[in-house]
Design an enzyme around this catalytic site. Structure first.
Site, PDB file in Angstrom:
ATOM      1  N   GLN A  98     -15.094  31.608 -15.122  1.00 57.86           N
ATOM      2  CA  GLN A  98     -15.621  32.883 -14.424  1.00 57.86           C
ATOM      3  C   GLN A  98     -14.965  34.250 -15.180  1.00 57.86           C
ATOM      4  O   GLN A  98     -13.386  33.351 -15.853  1.00 57.86           O
ATOM      5  CB  GLN A  98     -16.014  32.781 -13.117  1.00 57.86           C
ATOM      6  CG  GLN A  98     -14.682  32.139 -12.169  1.00 57.86           C
ATOM      7  CD  GLN A  98     -15.443  32.397 -10.959  1.00 57.86           C
ATOM      8  OE1 GLN A  98     -16.139  31.186 -10.382  1.00 57.86           O
ATOM      9  NE2 GLN A  98     -15.005  32.946  -9.901  1.00 57.86           N
ATOM     10  N   LYS A 113      -9.947  34.387 -18.176  1.00 54.65           N
ATOM     11  CA  LYS A 113     -10.909  33.392 -17.993  1.00 54.65           C
ATOM     12  C   LYS A 113     -10.194  32.430 -17.165  1.00 54.65           C
ATOM     13  O   LYS A 113      -9.345  32.007 -17.661  1.00 54.65           O
ATOM     14  CB  LYS A 113     -11.268  33.110 -18.964  1.00 54.65           C
ATOM     15  CG  LYS A 113     -12.228  31.989 -19.394  1.00 54.65           C
ATOM     16  CD  LYS A 113     -12.917  31.640 -20.784  1.00 54.65           C
ATOM     17  CE  LYS A 113     -14.312  30.828 -21.259  1.00 54.65           C
ATOM     18  NZ  LYS A 113     -14.683  30.456 -22.598  1.00 54.65           N
ATOM     19  N   ASP A 246     -21.231  30.382 -31.180  1.00 48.63           N
ATOM     20  CA  ASP A 246     -22.497  30.785 -29.748  1.00 48.63           C
ATOM     21  C   ASP A 246     -22.547  32.696 -29.883  1.00 48.63           C
ATOM     22  O   ASP A 246     -22.234  32.982 -29.112  1.00 48.63           O
ATOM     23  CB  ASP A 246     -21.246  30.759 -28.651  1.00 48.63           C
ATOM     24  CG  ASP A 246     -22.349  30.770 -27.770  1.00 48.63           C
ATOM     25  OD1 ASP A 246     -24.131  30.867 -27.599  1.00 48.63           O
ATOM     26  OD2 ASP A 246     -22.306  30.855 -26.638  1.00 48.63           O
TER      27      ASP A 246
END
Length: 349
Positions: A98, A113, A246
């Site tokens: 998260q 992070k 990604d």
């Protein structure tokens, strides 16, 4: 379709919807698998890819005291000794980590992070189970589906385990930053190496919005942003040989001045010179309407094929080229179809 025997809980809706809800119930690694699968339109039918894309939602954040424990253990000092401000309400929460907003003692505004507690053990266990399942299917499948699934799961598992080490992600970010260094208006946030460990990464905070929210920024030339992003990814993949793995809309930010920031480098692709040359030849041959050239490039990229299927492969690729020549040429969706055509022969690019 029924879930756990004895519960008799019937799932309503279409098959893609039922699959998505089942993955949500499984949680963790399965959600991550579904997210990655949603980007593979060369493997999944479009209706499944669209439904699984809904898994890209925020998951329940970990308790504050557990996140504080990870930060203290990894940084080797109390949180307030590193950060002047730290917002314990995450701005993003995913299956592995998260993200929190913070300000360093030195004054820089950053994003932090933080890996979820105990996620490494869970991921490694789940990946072992997925590999066993893929081998089971591969042993019993009578088509290319089994081998494609085994290849996909192996790649997914390897990449996911690598994502557990944020130091590797910091290296990925540096490599992408070097790849886009000469591009106008494309940037990668700086990583604060002194505060980056296996389970914590501290990066420059980007003052912008995800590319899917451009309507909220005034004076932005959407066509120019689209062209810039396309040119950047094309350069990364086919010139630099290292690319963001990604690139969904949440990982592309746009600042009010139009600068594009790429974020989240847990997954990065790398192409060796031989593979890079083969992929370039594939694109050129497809665009030029050259079936023999496209077939030869595909064979080189996949590392050779059984001579008995070469003629059938060339005929299939010739039909593919003819279809798209009538539609005005080979575009992005056509390339997805080409991957599907190649996949019907048990070949995986």
């Amino acid at each position: 379709m029924w879930l756990v025997p004895g519960r008799r809980k019937k799932l309503d809706g279409t098959m893609p919807e039922r699959l998505r809800r089942t993955i949500e119930e499984a949680g963790g690694t399965m959600v991550k698998l579904g997210q990655v699968a949603s980007t593979r339109e060369d493997v999944l039918p479009p209706e499944y890819a669209v439904e699984l894309a809904k898994l890209r939602t925020t998951v329940e954040p970990a308790p504050t005291d557990e996140i504080a424990g990870v930060l203290t253990d990894e940084l080797g000092r109390p949180v307030d000794a590193v950060f002047a401000e730290f917002d314990w309400t995450p701005v993003g929460s995913a299956s592995i980590a998260q993200v929190h907003l913070a300000t360093l003692r030195s004054g820089e505004k950053v994003v932090v992070k933080v890996q979820r507690p105990d996620v490494a053990e869970t991921v490694q266990r789940d990946v072992r189970a997925l590999r066993e399942l893929a081998r089971f299917v591969d042993d019993r499948a009578n088509s290319s589906v089994g081998s494609q699934l085994a290849s996909f799961v192996e790649e997914f598992g390897t990449n996911l385990i690598e994502e557990l080490d944020f130091r590797a992600e910091a290296t990925n970010a540096a490599d992408i930053a070097a790849a886009v260094a000469g591009e106008d208006g494309i940037r990668v946030p700086d990583v604060f190496g002194a505060y980056t460990t296996t389970r914590v990464m501290v990066q420059e905070r980007v003052d912008g919005l995800p590319v899917g929210h451009l309507d909220e920024l005034s004076g932005i030339d959407r066509a120019e942003i689209a062209n810039r992003v396309f040119r950047s990814f094309f350069h990364q993949a086919f010139e630099a040989g290292v690319f963001h793995g990604d690139p969904h809309p949440g990982n592309i930010f746009v600042r009010p001045d139009g600068t594009v920031y790429l974020i989240d480098f847990g997954a990065v692709g790398r192409l060796d010179p031989y593979l890079l040359d083969g992929l370039r030849r594939m694109l050129v041959a497809a665009g030029a309407g050259d079936p023999p050239g496209l077939t030869a490039a595909v064979i080189d990229v996949v590392g050779g094929v059984d001579p008995e299927i070469e003629d059938d492969l060339e005929r299939a690729l010739s039909r593919f080229i003819s279809r798209h020549a009538r539609r005005g040429g080979v575009g992005p969706q056509a390339l997805v179809e080409m991957l599907r055509v190649v996949g019907t022969f048990g070949l995986d690019i």
